[in-house]
Design a protein around this motif. Structure first.
Motif, PDB file in Angstrom:
ATOM      1  N   MET A 208     -22.231  -4.153  20.268  1.00 43.33           N
ATOM      2  CA  MET A 208     -21.303  -3.209  19.673  1.00 43.33           C
ATOM      3  C   MET A 208     -20.096  -3.929  19.091  1.00 43.33           C
ATOM      4  N   MET A 209     -19.584  -4.946  19.825  1.00 43.51           N
ATOM      5  CA  MET A 209     -18.425  -5.696  19.370  1.00 43.51           C
ATOM      6  C   MET A 209     -18.753  -6.491  18.107  1.00 43.51           C
ATOM      7  N   GLU A 210     -20.030  -6.908  17.974  1.00 44.95           N
ATOM      8  CA  GLU A 210     -20.429  -7.682  16.804  1.00 44.95           C
ATOM      9  C   GLU A 210     -20.712  -6.778  15.606  1.00 44.95           C
ATOM     10  N   ASP A 211     -20.927  -5.502  15.871  1.00 45.12           N
ATOM     11  CA  ASP A 211     -21.212  -4.548  14.801  1.00 45.12           C
ATOM     12  C   ASP A 211     -19.985  -4.419  13.889  1.00 45.12           C
ATOM     13  N   GLU A 212     -20.213  -4.495  12.579  1.00 43.65           N
ATOM     14  CA  GLU A 212     -19.097  -4.427  11.628  1.00 43.65           C
ATOM     15  C   GLU A 212     -18.357  -3.101  11.708  1.00 43.65           C
ATOM     16  N   THR A 213     -19.084  -2.038  12.030  1.00 41.69           N
ATOM     17  CA  THR A 213     -18.446  -0.718  12.131  1.00 41.69           C
ATOM     18  C   THR A 213     -17.371  -0.719  13.198  1.00 41.69           C
ATOM     19  N   PHE A 214     -17.706  -1.273  14.381  1.00 39.84           N
ATOM     20  CA  PHE A 214     -16.758  -1.259  15.493  1.00 39.84           C
ATOM     21  C   PHE A 214     -15.675  -2.329  15.358  1.00 39.84           C
ATOM     22  N   SER A 215     -15.933  -3.367  14.592  1.00 45.51           N
ATOM     23  CA  SER A 215     -14.941  -4.442  14.445  1.00 45.51           C
ATOM     24  C   SER A 215     -13.841  -4.094  13.449  1.00 45.51           C
ATOM     25  N   GLY A 216     -13.986  -2.955  12.748  1.00 40.87           N
ATOM     26  CA  GLY A 216     -12.946  -2.531  11.799  1.00 40.87           C
ATOM     27  C   GLY A 216     -13.134  -3.104  10.407  1.00 40.87           C
ATOM     28  N   ALA A 217     -14.355  -3.512  10.070  1.00 37.39           N
ATOM     29  CA  ALA A 217     -14.603  -4.112   8.754  1.00 37.39           C
ATOM     30  C   ALA A 217     -14.336  -3.120   7.625  1.00 37.39           C
ATOM     31  N   VAL A 218     -14.747  -1.866   7.812  1.00 32.34           N
ATOM     32  CA  VAL A 218     -14.589  -0.873   6.738  1.00 32.34           C
ATOM     33  C   VAL A 218     -13.108  -0.576   6.470  1.00 32.34           C
ATOM     34  N   PRO A 219     -12.284  -0.285   7.504  1.00 34.21           N
ATOM     35  CA  PRO A 219     -10.852  -0.089   7.242  1.00 34.21           C
ATOM     36  C   PRO A 219     -10.199  -1.293   6.572  1.00 34.21           C
ATOM     37  N   MET A 220     -10.605  -2.505   6.951  1.00 33.04           N
ATOM     38  CA  MET A 220     -10.015  -3.696   6.341  1.00 33.04           C
ATOM     39  C   MET A 220     -10.399  -3.824   4.869  1.00 33.04           C
ATOM     40  N   ILE A 221     -11.625  -3.418   4.525  1.00 30.10           N
ATOM     41  CA  ILE A 221     -12.053  -3.429   3.117  1.00 30.10           C
ATOM     42  C   ILE A 221     -11.207  -2.438   2.312  1.00 30.10           C
ATOM     43  N   ILE A 222     -10.982  -1.253   2.894  1.00 32.57           N
ATOM     44  CA  ILE A 222     -10.155  -0.235   2.222  1.00 32.57           C
ATOM     45  C   ILE A 222      -8.743  -0.772   1.998  1.00 32.57           C
ATOM     46  N   PHE A 223      -8.192  -1.431   3.020  1.00 30.26           N
ATOM     47  CA  PHE A 223      -6.854  -2.010   2.895  1.00 30.26           C
ATOM     48  C   PHE A 223      -6.811  -3.064   1.790  1.00 30.26           C
ATOM     49  N   ASP A 224      -7.807  -3.925   1.751  1.00 35.38           N
ATOM     50  CA  ASP A 224      -7.844  -4.988   0.736  1.00 35.38           C
ATOM     51  C   ASP A 224      -7.928  -4.402  -0.678  1.00 35.38           C
ATOM     52  N   GLN A 225      -8.731  -3.364  -0.828  1.00 40.49           N
ATOM     53  CA  GLN A 225      -8.826  -2.715  -2.137  1.00 40.49           C
ATOM     54  C   GLN A 225      -7.501  -2.041  -2.508  1.00 40.49           C
ATOM     55  N   ALA A 226      -6.837  -1.488  -1.508  1.00 37.05           N
ATOM     56  CA  ALA A 226      -5.566  -0.801  -1.757  1.00 37.05           C
ATOM     57  C   ALA A 226      -4.496  -1.766  -2.265  1.00 37.05           C
TER      58      ALA A 226
END
Length: 558
Positions: free
Chosen positions: A209-227
């Protein structure tokens, strides 16, 4: 028109008959309902139909729906019939007809959406949002409302994401959209974590679960980078993402990612970036926060970073006195600057005063106050003169205090755009002068200043005259002779009126108020003042005298 209305009314017959048969409404009520609906139907078929006609019709039907719901709950009948959803469906029909006429009216769309939400018309909401967004694609609040409904009510993260991604293609520079999308993904991660805990799927699978990108916060970080690609060099915008993280647990990795963006070379000399980082790091490590401040002092030239650091430390030391040595270090660092701003000098002076270092503060300000940089009418410069004068009086050096106050007045540029701080300084100067018995100097000062500070100065002078039981008419006549009694003197004249007892003097003051109010639109102000004057003349002498005595007693002695 009559045929069309009758055709609509005929479609209602089965449902209305069923309402009567079930005794939810009696025959008289049904007849009244039919007449009312017929009236509204005729209104909606006029050539120049108005939105208010639809709203009146809807108000009637919504009240009818409330009454229907109340009576059905009392009857407790469970069998289905043609009338079960008749009123609700009729309301949907009215909204649809109204929106065909007024499709550009966003408020009308939102009223329909609110109705659907309250009545749990879930199947209709998706199509309503889709239609509304086609017509109002630039309205950010509508996109957010639609995405929120899809996620929280319709339990569809996929639809919510699709809506927000579409909204960002249309409104690519909207800060609020990025932040709300970021929050949505954080909420979804927390929802998944909660689900795993309930189903007891942690333990063996926790590492995965910790290695899963969903739980590691990858998606929010992508949104932040695009912002920040679209909205760059904005510290406050980045800070909104940090604030969003603070409302969710286990977001340390995401916070670290956001903070690292503030270390970019484009922020190397950005004072706000250092202060924002230091403020945030206080929650985890004071030493890290101080390290950021030190880095800012090294990289940012000029007094601004020193000003912000001292303000930051002043608030911090209040709650954590153990940091006083660090505060002193920053004070000493600021004192070494050759180019000190008035604000920085004020902050250093206020610190010294808190420590009781009056003589040292006086010498420090005197040394800096003659600098050419401080001759501009900045609010902090005025405050410096005020601080210096207060110190002189504290040290019983009245002569120096008066000299400083006069020097401060000479440094000010007067005009119609006077700031509030200038007016307050004038009041303080006049109070100091009057305490020292320098009434002649007060009159000289009043000749130098302009609007709106002069009014504050005159009223301060009047309060002193009243507190000393001196004749009010003397100061009134001085103002009229010296300044002409323009509109800026109205409040001063009214203050005089509240304290004057002699009837002749009161009449002269009333005449001045009428003259000063002469600029009112169409003479309305003058008419109002003349009416006040007439009522004042009708008051009994003893009653007026008692009121004036009360006013005199309420005045604060300078």
């Amino acid at each position: 028109m009559a045929d069309a209305v009758q055709q609509v009314m005929d479609t209602m017959v089965p449902a209305l008959r069923d309402l009567a048969d079930k005794q939810i409404f009696n025959e008289r009520e049904i007849k009244g309902l039919v007449n009312k609906r017929r009236e509204f139907e005729y209104l909606l078929r006029r050539q120049a139909v108005r939105k208010s006609d639809f709203l009146l019709y809807l108000t009637f039907e919504l009240n009818l729906l409330k009454l229907y719901t109340l009576r059905v709950s009392k009857l407790k009948k469970t069998s289905s019939s043609p009338s079960d959803h008749h009123i609700e469906q009729h309301i949907h029909l009215i909204f649809r007809r109204g929106l065909r006429k007024f499709k550009s009216d966003l408020n009308f769309w939102m009223q329909y959406i609110d109705f659907c939400k309250k009545n749990e018309s879930q199947k209709k909401l998706s199509s309503i949002y889709a239609e509304a967004l086609q017509i109002h694609p630039k309205d950010v609040s509508l996109w957010l409302s639609a995405a929120s409904w899809e996620y929280f009510s319709n339990s569809s993260i996929k639809n919510a994401r699709t809506l927000l991604q579409r909204s960002l293609r249309v409104n690519s520079t909207s800060p609020n959209l990025y932040v709300e999308y970021f929050k949505l993904e954080l909420h979804y991660i927390q929802k998944l974590r909660g689900r795993r805990e309930i189903l007891q799927l942690d333990g063996v699978k926790s590492k995965k679960m910790m290695e899963d990108e969903t739980f590691s916060g990858a998606v929010p970080m992508i949104i932040f980078d695009q912002a920040i690609e679209k909205i760059n060099d904005d510290v406050e915008f980045r800070f909104k993402f940090l604030e969003a993280c603070s409302t969710f647990p286990q977001t340390e990795k995401i916070e670290s990612h956001i903070l690292s963006s503030l270390e970019h070379s484009s922020f190397k000399t950005n004072v706000s970036a250092y202060i924002a980082r230091a403020s945030w790091l206080l929650n985890t490590s004071i030493s890290s926060s101080l390290k950021v401040l030190n880095s800012g002092l090294s990289n940012c030239p000029g007094p601004e970073i020193h000003e912000e650091v001292l303000i930051f430390m002043s608030s911090l030391v209040t709650s954590n006195p153990s940091l006083s040595p660090h505060h002193l270090t920053y004070i000493n660092s600021a004192k070494k600057l050759n180019a000190k701003s008035p604000k920085l000098i004020r902050l250093i002076s206020e610190y010294k005063i808190l420590k009781g270092q009056y003589s040292e503060t006086k010498n420090f300000i005197l040394k800096e106050i003659d600098n050419d940089r401080l001759k501009s009418p900045e609010t902090d410069t005025i405050k410096l003169y005020d601080i210096l004068a207060s110190i002189c009086y504290k040290l019983s050096d009245e002569t120096s205090g008066i000299a400083v106050l006069e020097k401060g007045l000479n440094s000010i540029s007067w005009g119609l755009n006077d700031s509030k701080i200038k007016g307050e300084y004038v009041q303080r100067v006049i109070e100091y002068m009057l305490i020292s018995g320098l009434e002649d100097k007060v009159q000289n000062i009043l000749k130098k200043i302009e609007l709106p500070s002069i009014e504050l100065g005159l009223r301060t002078y009047l309060r002193y005259v009243i507190s000393e039981n001196k004749p009010v008419k003397d100061i009134y006549e001085y103002v009229v002779n010296e300044f002409g009694g323009g509109s800026y003197c109205i409040n001063f004249f009214r203050d005089c009126l509240d304290a004057e007892t002699e009837i002749i003097s009161r009449r002269r003051i009333w005449e001045s108020i009428v003259q000063a109010e002469g600029g009112g639109e169409g003479g309305r102000n003058v008419k109002r003042v003349l009416e006040e004057w007439e009522r004042d003349e009708e008051e009994e002498g003893e009653e007026r005298m008692a009121k004036i005595i009360r006013i005199r007693k309420s005045n604060v002695v300078v």
